[in-house]
Design a protein around this motif. Structure first.
Motif, PDB file in Angstrom:
ATOM      1  N   THR A  90      37.591  44.252  34.838  1.00  0.00           N
ATOM      2  CA  THR A  90      38.237  42.943  34.932  1.00  0.00           C
ATOM      3  C   THR A  90      38.096  42.451  36.359  1.00  0.00           C
ATOM      4  O   THR A  90      38.436  43.155  37.305  1.00  0.00           O
ATOM      5  N   THR A  94      38.689  37.918  34.287  1.00  0.00           N
ATOM      6  CA  THR A  94      37.616  37.954  33.293  1.00  0.00           C
ATOM      7  C   THR A  94      37.312  39.401  32.926  1.00  0.00           C
ATOM      8  O   THR A  94      37.003  40.219  33.794  1.00  0.00           O
ATOM      9  N   ARG A  96      35.102  42.172  31.040  1.00  0.00           N
ATOM     10  CA  ARG A  96      33.768  42.421  30.500  1.00  0.00           C
ATOM     11  C   ARG A  96      33.639  43.873  30.097  1.00  0.00           C
ATOM     12  O   ARG A  96      34.021  44.764  30.844  1.00  0.00           O
TER      13      ARG A  96
ATOM     14  N   GLY B  23      39.699  33.234  38.745  1.00  0.00           N
ATOM     15  CA  GLY B  23      38.724  32.886  37.730  1.00  0.00           C
ATOM     16  C   GLY B  23      37.390  32.458  38.288  1.00  0.00           C
ATOM     17  O   GLY B  23      36.552  31.942  37.572  1.00  0.00           O
ATOM     18  N   GLY B  25      35.107  34.395  39.419  1.00  0.00           N
ATOM     19  CA  GLY B  25      34.083  35.382  39.068  1.00  0.00           C
ATOM     20  C   GLY B  25      33.214  35.827  40.233  1.00  0.00           C
ATOM     21  O   GLY B  25      32.029  36.067  40.067  1.00  0.00           O
ATOM     22  N   CYS B  87      43.576  41.918  24.701  1.00  0.00           N
ATOM     23  CA  CYS B  87      43.609  42.265  26.117  1.00  0.00           C
ATOM     24  C   CYS B  87      44.581  43.423  26.223  1.00  0.00           C
ATOM     25  O   CYS B  87      45.769  43.243  26.008  1.00  0.00           O
ATOM     26  N   ILE B 162      40.452  28.940  32.920  1.00  0.00           N
ATOM     27  CA  ILE B 162      40.082  29.841  31.822  1.00  0.00           C
ATOM     28  C   ILE B 162      38.779  29.345  31.193  1.00  0.00           C
ATOM     29  O   ILE B 162      38.439  28.168  31.293  1.00  0.00           O
ATOM     30  N   GLU B 163      38.066  30.252  30.596  1.00  0.00           N
ATOM     31  CA  GLU B 163      36.808  29.904  29.931  1.00  0.00           C
ATOM     32  C   GLU B 163      36.898  30.420  28.501  1.00  0.00           C
ATOM     33  O   GLU B 163      37.636  31.364  28.218  1.00  0.00           O
ATOM     34  N   THR B 165      36.145  32.508  25.150  1.00  0.00           N
ATOM     35  CA  THR B 165      35.635  33.852  24.889  1.00  0.00           C
ATOM     36  C   THR B 165      34.182  33.725  24.439  1.00  0.00           C
ATOM     37  O   THR B 165      33.860  32.921  23.573  1.00  0.00           O
ATOM     38  N   VAL B 174      33.217  38.758  26.232  1.00  0.00           N
ATOM     39  CA  VAL B 174      33.755  38.473  27.559  1.00  0.00           C
ATOM     40  C   VAL B 174      34.920  37.506  27.380  1.00  0.00           C
ATOM     41  O   VAL B 174      34.743  36.416  26.839  1.00  0.00           O
ATOM     42  N   SER B 175      36.111  37.928  27.787  1.00  0.00           N
ATOM     43  CA  SER B 175      37.283  37.077  27.626  1.00  0.00           C
ATOM     44  C   SER B 175      37.986  36.879  28.961  1.00  0.00           C
ATOM     45  O   SER B 175      37.840  37.681  29.869  1.00  0.00           O
ATOM     46  N   VAL B 176      38.759  35.817  29.027  1.00  0.00           N
ATOM     47  CA  VAL B 176      39.417  35.470  30.277  1.00  0.00           C
ATOM     48  C   VAL B 176      40.908  35.263  30.031  1.00  0.00           C
ATOM     49  O   VAL B 176      41.302  34.646  29.049  1.00  0.00           O
TER      50      VAL B 176
END
Lengths: 162, 217
Positions: A90, A94, A96, B23, B25, B87, B162-163, B165, B174-176
């Motif tokens: 994470t 996010t 993965r 977020g 990344g 999650c 957030i994006e 899934t 891939v989840s946020v």
């Protein structure tokens, strides 16, 4: 790579954690056969825990791998609790799934809340606080390390120990 | 005097940094909350100088009925978090922290408090799935699902990115989830306090009595 002091600080912190948690972690050390080769990895798994999950659909798992030898790779994880154990990273919220995690030579691989975690899906049952979950970590060089992962409260924080 | 101002400015800059990093990344491995913990002298709460307006979200609750966030939480202390039920780590930890802290409030205060979990993964989080998951945490918590674009816009209005899934090139999901809990005041209905991922059950237990009255924790 140049930040050796900070890594050592991390190790010390991990060590402190181990001491704090040692009462419940008697089964967690790995006695691996690979220690004879000087270039081989020498792994120790500490601080394992699972926060008590809310349902039987999903649970997380955390631990630290400390390697006092050469590099290794965590390639997969299995458990009696679930046929579907996956490894996730994470970053900034996010999540993965990853195929493997590197264990750096003379370093640590951390699975800690907010960062990397194991994900157990479709559990055989909903584990309760106080239970121990048997988990096998499979490494490319060191083979399988079996750990006993204690189930802690859903709000367990390894920093405070409760 | 001047030195103090600079120190404050630095603190503020650090806090701002932690917010903008959410977020995005980038390649930082450390949780964002660590940074704010260092900068914020051990306080989990960030009191906002410019409070957020409560998002105008009309979504579907766990019973499948329409839920108008502004109308239903008006005049109540409200905590909002964006996450998803697939999650295993931060989402249940955050909600369980809130559940345990809530139970330490007097009963009347518990009844006034609204804790709202808005899914960031509406495709998988149906009303029923949300309901089952929340029941394992606190059956009074409100779970909302609906159109992703609506949820995303609501989150964005609170500074939470957030994006949807997605699946990556290897077919992995891939989840946020959000990294913040926003507390809304019962007095002003504005989002005036923000908690990062590092907030513990003790932090919430300490602060909820104040939030219940719209006071600064």
């Amino acid at each position: 790579m140049s930040r050796r002091p900070s890594r050592r600080a991390g190790l010390l912190a991990a060590g402190a954690l181990v001491i704090a948690a040692s009462g419940t972690l008697s089964g967690c050390g790995s006695d691996d056969s690979s220690s004879s080769s000087s270039a081989g990895p020498e792994l120790k798994v500490t601080g394992a825990y699972m926060p008590a999950p809310s349902t039987d659909t999903m649970a997380a798992g955390f631990f630290t791998v400390t390697d006092s030898g050469g590099a290794d790779t965590l390639t997969s994880v299995t458990s009696d609790l679930s046929d579907e154990v996956t490894m996730h990273a994470t970053e900034d919220g996010t999540m993965r799934e990853k195929e493997s995690f590197a264990v750096p030579a003379e370093g640590t691989l951390d699975f800690a809340s907010g960062g990397n975690h194991l994900m157990f899906a479709k559990l055989t049952h909903k584990p309760e606080q106080g239970e121990k979950v048997s988990v096998e970590l499979h490494f490319a060089k060191s083979g399988t390390v079996r750990i006993s992962m204690p189930v802690k409260s859903a709000t367990y924080n390894p920093k405070t120990g409760h | 005097m001047r030195k103090k101002t600079y120190a404050m400015a630095a603190l503020f800059a650090a806090a701002a940094l932690t917010l903008s990093a959410c977020g995005s990344g980038d390649d930082s491995n450390k949780p964002v909350a660590d940074v704010s913990a260092e900068a914020g002298s051990g306080k989990a709460a960030t009191v906002l100088d410019n409070p957020f307006e409560k998002p105008d979200l009309v979504l579907t609750d766990t019973t499948g009925k329409k839920y108008d966030l502004r109308a239903r939480t008006k005049g109540r202390p409200t905590l909002v978090y964006f996450g998803y039920t697939h999650c295993p780590d931060v989402c249940p930890l955050t909600m369980n922290n809130l559940a345990v802290a809530k139970k330490q409030l007097p009963k009347t205060e518990q009844d006034k408090l609204r804790v709202v979990f808005v899914t960031t993964d509406p495709a998988r989080d149906t009303p029923a799935a949300l309901g089952t998951w929340l029941k394992g945490i606190d059956s009074d918590f409100i779970g909302l699902t609906g159109d992703f674009a609506t949820i995303q816009a609501g989150a964005r209005s609170l500074g939470i990115t957030i994006e949807p899934t997605t699946k990556d090139k290897n077919g992995k999901v891939v989840s946020v989830h959000g990294t913040q809990v926003i507390a809304f005041s019962p007095k002003t209905d504005a989002g005036y306090v923000l908690y990062g991922e590092g907030a513990t059950v003790d932090d919430y237990t300490k602060d909820l009595p104040k939030i219940a009255e719209g006071k600064t924790p």
